[in-house]
Design a protein around this motif. Structure first.
Motif, mmCIF file in Angstrom:
data_model
loop_
_atom_site.group_PDB
_atom_site.id
_atom_site.type_symbol
_atom_site.label_atom_id
_atom_site.label_comp_id
_atom_site.label_asym_id
_atom_site.label_seq_id
_atom_site.Cartn_x
_atom_site.Cartn_y
_atom_site.Cartn_z
ATOM 1 N N VAL A 55 39.673 30.955 38.902
ATOM 2 C CA VAL A 55 39.736 31.997 39.916
ATOM 3 C C VAL A 55 41.139 32.600 39.918
ATOM 4 C CG1 VAL A 55 39.606 32.473 42.390
ATOM 5 C CG2 VAL A 55 38.015 30.869 41.367
ATOM 6 N N ASP A 56 41.196 33.928 40.005
ATOM 7 C CA ASP A 56 42.467 34.637 40.184
ATOM 8 C C ASP A 56 42.412 35.325 41.539
ATOM 9 O OD1 ASP A 56 43.356 34.009 37.592
ATOM 10 O OD2 ASP A 56 42.325 35.750 36.759
ATOM 11 N N VAL A 57 43.533 35.291 42.283
ATOM 12 C CA VAL A 57 43.626 35.959 43.574
ATOM 13 C C VAL A 57 44.818 36.908 43.519
ATOM 14 C CG1 VAL A 57 43.936 35.681 46.065
ATOM 15 C CG2 VAL A 57 42.652 33.962 44.774
ATOM 16 N N ARG A 58 44.554 38.192 43.820
ATOM 17 C CA ARG A 58 45.610 39.201 43.826
ATOM 18 C C ARG A 58 45.639 39.865 45.194
ATOM 19 N NH1 ARG A 58 42.800 40.849 39.007
ATOM 20 N NH2 ARG A 58 42.123 42.671 40.163
ATOM 21 N N GLU A 59 46.846 40.196 45.625
ATOM 22 C CA GLU A 59 47.021 40.874 46.910
ATOM 23 C C GLU A 59 47.564 42.274 46.656
ATOM 24 O OE1 GLU A 59 49.190 40.068 51.210
ATOM 25 O OE2 GLU A 59 49.517 38.694 49.557
ATOM 26 N N ILE A 65 41.962 40.697 46.312
ATOM 27 C CA ILE A 65 40.934 40.715 45.267
ATOM 28 C C ILE A 65 40.834 39.331 44.655
ATOM 29 C CG2 ILE A 65 40.222 41.716 43.069
ATOM 30 C CD1 ILE A 65 41.809 44.232 43.907
ATOM 31 N N VAL A 66 39.605 38.803 44.629
ATOM 32 C CA VAL A 66 39.324 37.492 44.045
ATOM 33 C C VAL A 66 38.444 37.719 42.826
ATOM 34 C CG1 VAL A 66 38.278 35.229 44.436
ATOM 35 C CG2 VAL A 66 39.425 36.413 46.327
ATOM 36 N N VAL A 67 38.860 37.194 41.679
ATOM 37 C CA VAL A 67 38.096 37.309 40.443
ATOM 38 C C VAL A 67 37.777 35.902 39.958
ATOM 39 C CG1 VAL A 67 38.081 38.154 38.066
ATOM 40 C CG2 VAL A 67 39.245 39.469 39.839
ATOM 41 N N GLU A 140 33.840 39.743 40.937
ATOM 42 C CA GLU A 140 35.022 40.346 41.546
ATOM 43 C C GLU A 140 34.708 40.680 42.997
ATOM 44 O OE1 GLU A 140 37.739 44.308 41.063
ATOM 45 O OE2 GLU A 140 37.325 43.143 39.238
ATOM 46 N N VAL A 141 35.516 40.157 43.905
ATOM 47 C CA VAL A 141 35.319 40.356 45.340
ATOM 48 C C VAL A 141 36.557 41.041 45.905
ATOM 49 C CG1 VAL A 141 34.816 39.238 47.547
ATOM 50 C CG2 VAL A 141 34.016 38.196 45.418
ATOM 51 N N THR A 142 36.345 42.145 46.617
ATOM 52 C CA THR A 142 37.443 42.859 47.266
ATOM 53 C C THR A 142 37.256 42.735 48.770
ATOM 54 O OG1 THR A 142 37.547 44.427 45.430
ATOM 55 C CG2 THR A 142 38.633 45.066 47.480
ATOM 56 N N LEU A 143 38.264 42.181 49.430
ATOM 57 C CA LEU A 143 38.229 41.953 50.876
ATOM 58 C C LEU A 143 39.362 42.725 51.539
ATOM 59 C CD1 LEU A 143 37.851 38.135 50.458
ATOM 60 C CD2 LEU A 143 36.065 39.613 51.368
ATOM 61 N N ILE A 154 28.644 37.590 52.150
ATOM 62 C CA ILE A 154 28.935 38.848 51.499
ATOM 63 C C ILE A 154 27.893 39.073 50.431
ATOM 64 C CG2 ILE A 154 30.636 40.129 50.143
ATOM 65 C CD1 ILE A 154 32.759 38.210 51.421
ATOM 66 N N ALA A 155 27.242 40.241 50.433
ATOM 67 C CA ALA A 155 26.205 40.559 49.443
ATOM 68 C C ALA A 155 26.855 40.987 48.134
ATOM 69 C CB ALA A 155 25.316 41.681 49.968
ATOM 70 N N ILE A 156 26.234 40.596 47.031
ATOM 71 C CA ILE A 156 26.730 40.981 45.703
ATOM 72 C C ILE A 156 25.921 42.175 45.224
ATOM 73 C CG2 ILE A 156 27.050 40.226 43.329
ATOM 74 C CD1 ILE A 156 27.191 37.368 44.373
ATOM 75 N N GLU A 157 26.612 43.223 44.774
ATOM 76 C CA GLU A 157 25.934 44.444 44.306
ATOM 77 C C GLU A 157 25.278 44.205 42.977
ATOM 78 O OE1 GLU A 157 28.990 47.391 44.142
ATOM 79 O OE2 GLU A 157 29.356 47.273 46.261
#
Length: 157
Positions: A55-59, A65-67, A140-143, A154-157
């Protein structure tokens, strides 16, 4: 084998010690290049063998953003949940079945398992306007950053 006052506790303690010793041996073999070369295949394969995922977490300015790399997992098998304003849970089920036929042999293999990880986030986030996508085994999740958030899916597209 040494019998202790509580033999059941002893068994679990000994199993933990054996697991730690085996992990240590795998690390040593990997570092010496006898199992898998360090920094290459071992960094990619050993976590998957253990049922872990990277997992990568970017701010960014207003987003976190979590990948997550989830190779071999179908989108429908992935679940996301905002556990608290500073943590997201990623879980998934994975299964694979292969069948091979040839002259004089027949082989059928099945592999299945689940993976779950709670990812710490650098700041408070909310699920409002959250986006998640899953392509080629990469989630990829953007919060959105926030001051107040609650637990939700959270629903996944």
């Amino acid at each position: 084998m040494v019998w202790r006052r509580y033999p059941i506790d002893s068994i679990w303690h000994e199993m933990d010690e054996m697991r730690e010793e085996i992990d240590s041996l795998f690390r040593q073999m990997s570092e010496r290049g006898r199992l898998l070369p360090a920094g290459g295949m071992s960094d990619r394969m050993l976590p998957a063998i253990r049922g872990e995922f990277r997992v990568d977490v970017r701010e960014h300015d207003n987003d976190v953003i979590v990948v997550a790399d989830l190779p071999g997992v179908d989108k429908e098998a992935v679940s996301l949940q905002l556990v608290n304003p500073r943590a997201i849970e990623i879980s998934c089920e994975r299964s694979d079945e292969r069948e091979e036929k040839g002259k004089g042999f027949y082989m059928r293999e099945r592999m299945s398992g689940s993976m779950r990880r709670i990812v710490a986030l650098p700041t408070d986030v909310t699920d409002k306007d959250a986006r998640a996508s899953f392509r080629n085994g990469v989630l990829e999740v953007t919060l959105k950053k926030t001051k107040d958030a609650k637990k939700s899916r959270i629903a996944i597209e």
